[in-house]
Motif scaffolding. Structure first.
Motif, short mmCIF file in Angstrom:
data_model
loop_
_atom_site.label_atom_id
_atom_site.label_comp_id
_atom_site.label_asym_id
_atom_site.label_seq_id
_atom_site.Cartn_x
_atom_site.Cartn_y
_atom_site.Cartn_z
N VAL A 190 46.88 24.39 34.50
CA VAL A 190 48.24 23.90 34.29
C VAL A 190 48.47 23.65 32.80
O VAL A 190 47.68 23.01 32.12
CB VAL A 190 48.47 22.60 35.09
N LYS A 191 49.57 24.20 32.31
CA LYS A 191 49.93 24.03 30.91
C LYS A 191 51.11 23.07 30.81
O LYS A 191 51.85 22.87 31.76
CB LYS A 191 50.31 25.38 30.31
N HIS A 226 55.58 21.07 33.11
CA HIS A 226 54.20 21.48 33.38
C HIS A 226 54.23 22.57 34.45
O HIS A 226 55.13 22.62 35.28
CB HIS A 226 53.34 20.29 33.83
N GLY A 227 53.28 23.48 34.36
CA GLY A 227 53.21 24.58 35.32
C GLY A 227 52.59 25.81 34.70
O GLY A 227 51.88 25.73 33.70
N LYS A 228 52.85 26.97 35.30
CA LYS A 228 52.30 28.23 34.82
C LYS A 228 53.12 28.74 33.64
O LYS A 228 54.28 28.37 33.46
CB LYS A 228 52.33 29.26 35.95
N GLY A 229 52.53 29.60 32.84
CA GLY A 229 53.15 30.08 31.61
C GLY A 229 54.49 30.76 31.79
O GLY A 229 55.42 30.54 31.03
N LYS A 230 54.60 31.61 32.81
CA LYS A 230 55.85 32.33 33.05
C LYS A 230 56.99 31.36 33.40
O LYS A 230 58.10 31.49 32.92
CB LYS A 230 55.64 33.33 34.18
N ASN A 231 56.68 30.36 34.24
CA ASN A 231 57.69 29.37 34.62
C ASN A 231 58.04 28.47 33.43
O ASN A 231 59.20 28.06 33.30
CB ASN A 231 57.20 28.51 35.79
N SER A 277 58.26 19.58 37.05
CA SER A 277 57.60 20.87 37.14
C SER A 277 58.57 21.95 36.66
O SER A 277 59.76 21.89 36.94
CB SER A 277 57.20 21.14 38.59
N GLU A 319 58.84 24.99 37.60
CA GLU A 319 59.36 25.77 38.74
C GLU A 319 60.56 25.05 39.39
O GLU A 319 61.57 25.67 39.71
CB GLU A 319 58.26 25.96 39.76
#
Length: 101
Positions: A2-3, A52-57, A77, A79
């Motif tokens: 998580v980034k 916070h979340g995945k890079g694309k999101n 988040s 997303e």
């Protein structure tokens, strides 16, 4: 993994103006209420997004955050923010913005 990324600074947003009015009750007492009007007023405020979340999101959330400014401090988040940005912020323009990862 998580980034996290944060966007903060001052911005200008349009908020509805509240108006005070009096109502006379059945027992004869005047009572004061606040009512939201349709008129909008431009105000300068400051706030912070913490995504916070995945890079694309995260990328999509940062792009959306250019037009939707936060309501105070918002930790959400990426997303969820991309799905419903109006739930977490107002439409406005950033005056001074910092991005921190």
């Amino acid at each position: 993994m998580v980034k996290r990324i944060a966007i903060y600074g001052s911005y200008e947003a349009k908020v509805p103006v509240k108006q005070r009015f009096w109502v006379k009750r059945k027992d004869g007492i005047l009572q004061r209420y606040w009512k939201t009007t349709k008129r909008m007023k431009a105000v300068e405020m400051s706030g912070r997004y913490e995504f916070h979340g995945k890079g694309k999101n995260l990328y999509k959330a940062v792009v959306k955050a250019h037009t939707f400014v936060p309501r105070g401090f918002v930790d959400v988040s990426a997303e969820k923010f991309v799905g419903h940005p109006e739930k977490y912020g107002l439409e406005g323009e950033w005056i001074d913005k910092e991005v921190e990862s």
